[in-house]
Design an enzyme around this catalytic site. Structure first.
Site, mmCIF file in Angstrom:
data_model
loop_
_atom_site.group_PDB
_atom_site.id
_atom_site.type_symbol
_atom_site.label_atom_id
_atom_site.label_comp_id
_atom_site.label_asym_id
_atom_site.label_seq_id
_atom_site.Cartn_x
_atom_site.Cartn_y
_atom_site.Cartn_z
ATOM 1 N N GLN A 127 0.849 -1.197 0.000
ATOM 2 C CA GLN A 127 0.000 0.000 0.000
ATOM 3 C C GLN A 127 0.881 1.241 0.000
ATOM 4 O O GLN A 127 1.613 1.484 0.956
ATOM 5 C CB GLN A 127 -0.890 -0.028 1.240
ATOM 6 C CG GLN A 127 -1.688 1.222 1.498
ATOM 7 C CD GLN A 127 -2.333 1.189 2.869
ATOM 8 O OE1 GLN A 127 -2.727 0.142 3.361
ATOM 9 N NE2 GLN A 127 -2.424 2.335 3.514
ATOM 10 N N SER A 130 1.664 6.897 2.332
ATOM 11 C CA SER A 130 2.400 7.919 3.086
ATOM 12 C C SER A 130 3.531 8.531 2.270
ATOM 13 O O SER A 130 4.153 7.860 1.445
ATOM 14 C CB SER A 130 2.973 7.323 4.365
ATOM 15 O OG SER A 130 1.948 6.874 5.212
ATOM 16 N N GLU A 245 -7.669 -0.921 6.884
ATOM 17 C CA GLU A 245 -6.402 -0.907 7.603
ATOM 18 C C GLU A 245 -6.615 -0.690 9.091
ATOM 19 O O GLU A 245 -6.014 -1.377 9.926
ATOM 20 C CB GLU A 245 -5.494 0.193 7.041
ATOM 21 C CG GLU A 245 -4.146 0.261 7.738
ATOM 22 C CD GLU A 245 -3.243 1.356 7.179
ATOM 23 O OE1 GLU A 245 -2.024 1.254 7.353
ATOM 24 O OE2 GLU A 245 -3.766 2.312 6.583
#
Length: 405
Positions: A127, A130, A245
């Site tokens: 994923q 960030s 998540e």
């Protein structure tokens, strides 16, 4: 509410327990993997076993290769799997967060191409959200995707990407329209982690591991057919991932220490004031840890109650995430302080000291994964307690007027 298994759940649990006991035998007593390849091979073998036995994608729709079962089936399987020696963890991001986003927002062709291979374990996912500058503000990302015919060209950097160096594919949120407000100019894509221009660099952790990565994208081409959702709908797709998540990281990590660990440690330590377990300050800290652990357990039961009634757990899952991470960090720090100089020595594998040291070093990362404490406290304040929303003066401002690009 009665949290004991119903007769149907008890029957399913017995079936699952028997299968896991037999299927996971080959992993019992194995030493830690000596190499990255051995780690991946072991994880893939277990995922394939689950897939072939019909225990993969338990809650996924049958149309996407899943079993179409209820969430309680998945919870029961997870509880029994956690008691075994089965190697787990590598697929938690791909199957728990990425692929549900793909089959929720992706095109039919994309679903048919990627979902089955992910479910059987032949392809690993990560994923890519960030970024170094954006911090906890997902809508503040700068990684850009520019349209070029039937492709998009991605340039930028992501960070803290778990298992990126082991992954075949990833879901990535990019900025496709810098002139739109920051939440509205985002688009999600699938990216080939082996494509030219992708550079995943593992970040060495103080625990000695290197699960996280910083990932650089230098003119990486992605076909428009691999877009997840409409152009500019990346925030919506990203929220689907984040909800999965936060549900996944809201509980205590597997085999993590708790108040019982702290109590046993205190029983075996002598201090100038006598056995540590007899000191009131030590007992108070154990009591604090116990209360936090019980609070998390009851909050998780609240989520189980919602699931058993066919409802979706709400934002209260953020409470578990905040409490678990901070409690683990505080408890492990206190335990190592109590151990004095022994807390600095490397604990033998599988010892309580080694578990405490691991918890101390991992807990800081847990307070970031799935949303920082500050972000989650805002969610709790606004969506659970109904307090006024935080001021967001840049919400409707074009992103390129906030951050020069």
């Amino acid at each position: 509410m009665d949290f004991n298994d119903t007769p149907q759940e008890a029957e399913y649990r017995a079936k699952v327990r028997a299968w896991i006991a037999e299927a996971a035998k080959e992993y019992e007593g194995l030493p830690e993997p000596k190499s990255q390849d051995e780690f991946v091979t072991r994880q893939k073998s277990w995922q394939k076993k689950k897939y072939e036995a019909g225990y993969a994608g338990l809650t996924w729709p049958k149309a996407f290769g899943g079993q179409g079962l209820g969430p309680m089936n998945a919870i029961i399987f997870g509880q029994e799997e956690a008691k075994s020696a089965a190697p787990t963890g590598l697929y938690s991001i791909g199957l728990g967060m990425c692929i549900p986003t793909v089959f929720t927002h992706g095109a039919k062709e994309v679903i048919e191409r990627f979902v089955p291979k992910a479910l059987e374990g032949s392809e690993i996912w990560c994923q890519l959200f960030s970024e170094p500058i954006a911090g906890s503000d997902l809508a503040g990302i700068r990684t850009k995707a520019v349209r070029d015919g039937d492709d998009w060209i991605i340039t930028g950097q992501k960070v803290w990407t778990t298992f990126a160096h082991l992954s075949d594919y990833g879901i990535i949120v990019t900025r496709t329209d810098p002139s739109a407000p920051k939440h509205k100019g985002l688009t999600m894509f699938i990216v080939d982690m082996h494509a030219p221009g992708v550079d995943a660099r593992p970040l060495k952790q103080m625990s000695g591991g290197a699960d996280f990565n910083e990932v650089f994208f230098d003119g990486v081409r992605v076909p428009d057919a691999w877009r997840i959702g409409a152009v500019g709908d990346g925030w919506k797709a990203g929220l689907t991932t984040l909800m999965n998540e936060r549900l996944a990281v809201g509980g205590k990590p597997r085999n993590s220490p708790g108040w019982r660990t702290l109590m046993e440690l205190a029983k075996g330590i002598d201090t100038e004031q006598g056995p540590a377990i007899e000191r009131m300050d030590v007992r108070a800290r154990i009591a604090d840890t116990y209360i936090s652990d019980e609070g998390v357990k009851l909050t998780q039961m609240r989520a189980l109650s919602a699931l058993s009634q066919g409802k979706t757990p709400g934002a209260e899952q953020s409470i578990s995430k905040v409490v678990v991470a901070k409690t683990m960090q505080d408890m492990a720090a206190f335990a190592l302080d109590l151990s004095e100089s022994a807390g600095f020595a490397a604990g033998e594998k599988d010892s309580e000291l080694a578990r405490l040291q691991g918890a101390y070093m991992w807990s800081a990362g847990l307070r970031i994964a799935g949303g920082t404490d500050e972000i989650l406290r805002n969610i709790i304040a606004e969506r659970v307690l109904g307090l006024p929303g935080d001021l967001r003066p840049d919400k409707d401002t074009p992103f390129n007027e906030i951050v020069p690009l």
